[in-house]
Structure formats: structure tokens, C-alpha cells
Design a protein around this motif. Structure first.
Motif, PDB file in Angstrom:
ATOM      1  N   HIS A  28       0.837  -1.188   0.000  1.00  0.00           N
ATOM      2  CA  HIS A  28       0.000   0.000   0.000  1.00  0.00           C
ATOM      3  C   HIS A  28       0.882   1.252   0.000  1.00  0.00           C
ATOM      4  O   HIS A  28       1.886   1.299   0.704  1.00  0.00           O
ATOM      5  N   TYR A  29       0.477   2.263  -0.770  1.00  0.00           N
ATOM      6  CA  TYR A  29       1.170   3.560  -0.780  1.00  0.00           C
ATOM      7  C   TYR A  29       0.142   4.666  -0.826  1.00  0.00           C
ATOM      8  O   TYR A  29      -0.748   4.674  -1.679  1.00  0.00           O
ATOM      9  N   ASP A  30       0.259   5.592   0.106  1.00  0.00           N
ATOM     10  CA  ASP A  30      -0.639   6.750   0.168  1.00  0.00           C
ATOM     11  C   ASP A  30       0.198   8.009  -0.048  1.00  0.00           C
ATOM     12  O   ASP A  30       1.077   8.310   0.767  1.00  0.00           O
ATOM     13  N   PRO A  31      -0.028   8.758  -1.123  1.00  0.00           N
ATOM     14  CA  PRO A  31       0.759   9.962  -1.386  1.00  0.00           C
ATOM     15  C   PRO A  31       0.698  11.008  -0.266  1.00  0.00           C
ATOM     16  O   PRO A  31       1.559  11.878  -0.194  1.00  0.00           O
ATOM     17  N   HIS A  32      -0.292  10.906   0.622  1.00  0.00           N
ATOM     18  CA  HIS A  32      -0.338  11.830   1.756  1.00  0.00           C
ATOM     19  C   HIS A  32       0.709  11.486   2.815  1.00  0.00           C
ATOM     20  O   HIS A  32       0.992  12.285   3.701  1.00  0.00           O
ATOM     21  N   ASP A  33       1.268  10.289   2.756  1.00  0.00           N
ATOM     22  CA  ASP A  33       2.385   9.868   3.594  1.00  0.00           C
ATOM     23  C   ASP A  33       3.472   9.394   2.630  1.00  0.00           C
ATOM     24  O   ASP A  33       3.754   8.202   2.513  1.00  0.00           O
ATOM     25  N   PRO A  34       4.085  10.343   1.902  1.00  0.00           N
ATOM     26  CA  PRO A  34       4.860  10.001   0.704  1.00  0.00           C
ATOM     27  C   PRO A  34       6.163   9.251   0.921  1.00  0.00           C
ATOM     28  O   PRO A  34       6.705   8.683  -0.021  1.00  0.00           O
ATOM     29  N   PHE A  35       6.663   9.218   2.136  1.00  0.00           N
ATOM     30  CA  PHE A  35       7.922   8.519   2.384  1.00  0.00           C
ATOM     31  C   PHE A  35       7.713   7.057   2.765  1.00  0.00           C
ATOM     32  O   PHE A  35       8.672   6.309   2.888  1.00  0.00           O
ATOM     33  N   ALA A  36       6.464   6.647   2.986  1.00  0.00           N
ATOM     34  CA  ALA A  36       6.190   5.326   3.565  1.00  0.00           C
ATOM     35  C   ALA A  36       5.405   4.422   2.625  1.00  0.00           C
ATOM     36  O   ALA A  36       4.658   4.883   1.772  1.00  0.00           O
ATOM     37  N   VAL A  37       5.601   3.130   2.818  1.00  0.00           N
ATOM     38  CA  VAL A  37       4.762   2.094   2.218  1.00  0.00           C
ATOM     39  C   VAL A  37       4.314   1.185   3.356  1.00  0.00           C
ATOM     40  O   VAL A  37       4.929   1.162   4.420  1.00  0.00           O
ATOM     41  N   SER A  38       3.244   0.457   3.127  1.00  0.00           N
ATOM     42  CA  SER A  38       2.763  -0.502   4.123  1.00  0.00           C
ATOM     43  C   SER A  38       2.541  -1.843   3.456  1.00  0.00           C
ATOM     44  O   SER A  38       2.142  -1.904   2.291  1.00  0.00           O
ATOM     45  N   MET A  39       2.785  -2.890   4.216  1.00  0.00           N
ATOM     46  CA  MET A  39       2.438  -4.234   3.765  1.00  0.00           C
ATOM     47  C   MET A  39       1.446  -4.780   4.782  1.00  0.00           C
ATOM     48  O   MET A  39       1.691  -4.728   5.991  1.00  0.00           O
ATOM     49  N   VAL A  40       0.317  -5.263   4.272  1.00  0.00           N
ATOM     50  CA  VAL A  40      -0.754  -5.745   5.137  1.00  0.00           C
ATOM     51  C   VAL A  40      -0.946  -7.241   4.901  1.00  0.00           C
ATOM     52  O   VAL A  40      -1.057  -7.694   3.768  1.00  0.00           O
ATOM     53  N   GLU A  48      -2.047 -13.758  15.276  1.00  0.00           N
ATOM     54  CA  GLU A  48      -2.979 -13.056  16.150  1.00  0.00           C
ATOM     55  C   GLU A  48      -4.431 -13.160  15.690  1.00  0.00           C
ATOM     56  O   GLU A  48      -5.342 -12.834  16.441  1.00  0.00           O
ATOM     57  N   GLY A  49      -4.628 -13.536  14.441  1.00  0.00           N
ATOM     58  CA  GLY A  49      -5.984 -13.619  13.915  1.00  0.00           C
ATOM     59  C   GLY A  49      -6.594 -12.270  13.582  1.00  0.00           C
ATOM     60  O   GLY A  49      -7.811 -12.137  13.486  1.00  0.00           O
ATOM     61  N   VAL A  50      -5.753 -11.243  13.427  1.00  0.00           N
ATOM     62  CA  VAL A  50      -6.201  -9.908  13.021  1.00  0.00           C
ATOM     63  C   VAL A  50      -5.289  -9.433  11.895  1.00  0.00           C
ATOM     64  O   VAL A  50      -4.161  -9.924  11.744  1.00  0.00           O
ATOM     65  N   ASP A  51      -5.788  -8.479  11.112  1.00  0.00           N
ATOM     66  CA  ASP A  51      -4.931  -7.899  10.078  1.00  0.00           C
ATOM     67  C   ASP A  51      -3.686  -7.312  10.725  1.00  0.00           C
ATOM     68  O   ASP A  51      -3.774  -6.665  11.774  1.00  0.00           O
ATOM     69  N   VAL A  52      -2.544  -7.517  10.097  1.00  0.00           N
ATOM     70  CA  VAL A  52      -1.288  -6.960  10.593  1.00  0.00           C
ATOM     71  C   VAL A  52      -0.715  -6.060   9.501  1.00  0.00           C
ATOM     72  O   VAL A  52      -0.568  -6.483   8.354  1.00  0.00           O
TER      73      VAL A  52
END
Length: 138
Positions: A28-40, A48-52
Motif C-alpha cells: 500500500h502507498y498513500d501519497p499523503h504519507d509520501p515517504f512510507a509504504v505498508s504491507m498488510v 494473532e488472527g487480526v490484520d497486521v
């Protein structure tokens, strides 16, 4: 108008078993947080049985495609011709996944088309971020 970029990935979980288990993931990449990416990783794929969600620097991902990168909770390194290894370190343990390098390159191309490297500061909403920090401090 900036658009959030999401790309499904097939991650291969490295485990003690002789065969690596495939798990779904989304980068995931959100241009409003332009330096970061996320992996879900979705709930069924986690202990844990929840999204991480793991959030880390876009530069870390870029650098890790070519040579080992990272010293903290997230580490990235090339593995062979067409794989990239991502390591996620937490107090509960370490998860190691393999992802196709081509998928990560395609994702990074999309992010740099949205926000070119070196121009991230133009996409930050510093007033909003400061207001969020102040709200959390009160």
C-alpha cells in the motif's frame, strides 16, 4: 488529486517446514504519507488472527531490491534472480517472506509516477500532521 496505490501480492512464508506456504498480502502507498509504504497481511495469515500492517520507508524497499537494507524491525534483501526477502521483526518473533521482485518493482514504479523520488515534501500536509500531533498530545 492523489490516489492511494494498493497492489495484491503473493508472499511465501519461510518456515521450518520443507515447503513455503503462500499467504496473501497487500502492499500500500498513500501519497499523503509520501515517504512510507505498508504491507498488510490479512487476519487468516497471522498468528494473532487480526490484520497486521507493517509500515516502513519506501526507500528501504527500493534499496533492498538491490542489496541488503534495514537494521530495525523491517529488513529487505534480494534473493536470487526474481525474489526479494522481507523480514518483519517483532517481540513475538520474526516473519520472513519471499515476494516476486517484479511485483515490487511494478509497485514502486506506480509510487514514483504518483510521487517522484525527491519530491515527497511537496505532498506532505505539514499543517495537518502538526494538528494531529498536537491533538494526540492533549
Amino acid at each position: 488529486m492523489s490516489t492511494v496505490i494498493e497492489q495484491p501480492l503473493e508472499a511465501r512464508l519461510v518456515a521450518a517446514a520443507p515447503q513455503m506456504q503462500s499467504i496473501p498480502a497487500t502492499i500500500h502507498y498513500d501519497p499523503h504519507d509520501p515517504f512510507a509504504v505498508s504491507m498488510v497481511f490479512p487476519a487468516p495469515a497471522t498468528l494473532e488472527g487480526v490484520d497486521v500492517r507493517w509500515t516502513f520507508a519506501r526507500d528501504l524497499l527500493t534499496d533492498g531490491l538491490e542489496e541488503p537494507a534495514g537494521q530495525g524491525d523491517v529488513r529487505v534483501r534480494p534473493y536470487g534472480y526474481d525474489r526479494t526477502v522481507l523480514e518483519f521483526h517483532a517481540p513475538e518473533g520474526t516473519a520472513v517472506v519471499h515476494v516476486r521482485t517484479g511485483e515490487l518493482r511494478r509497485f514502486l514504479r506506480s509510487t514514483t509516477e504518483s510521487v517522484p523520488v525527491g519530491f515527497e515534501h511537496l505532498h506532505q500536509d505539514l499543517d495537518h500532521q502538526l494538528a494531529e500531533l498536537m491533538r494526540d498530545a492533549c
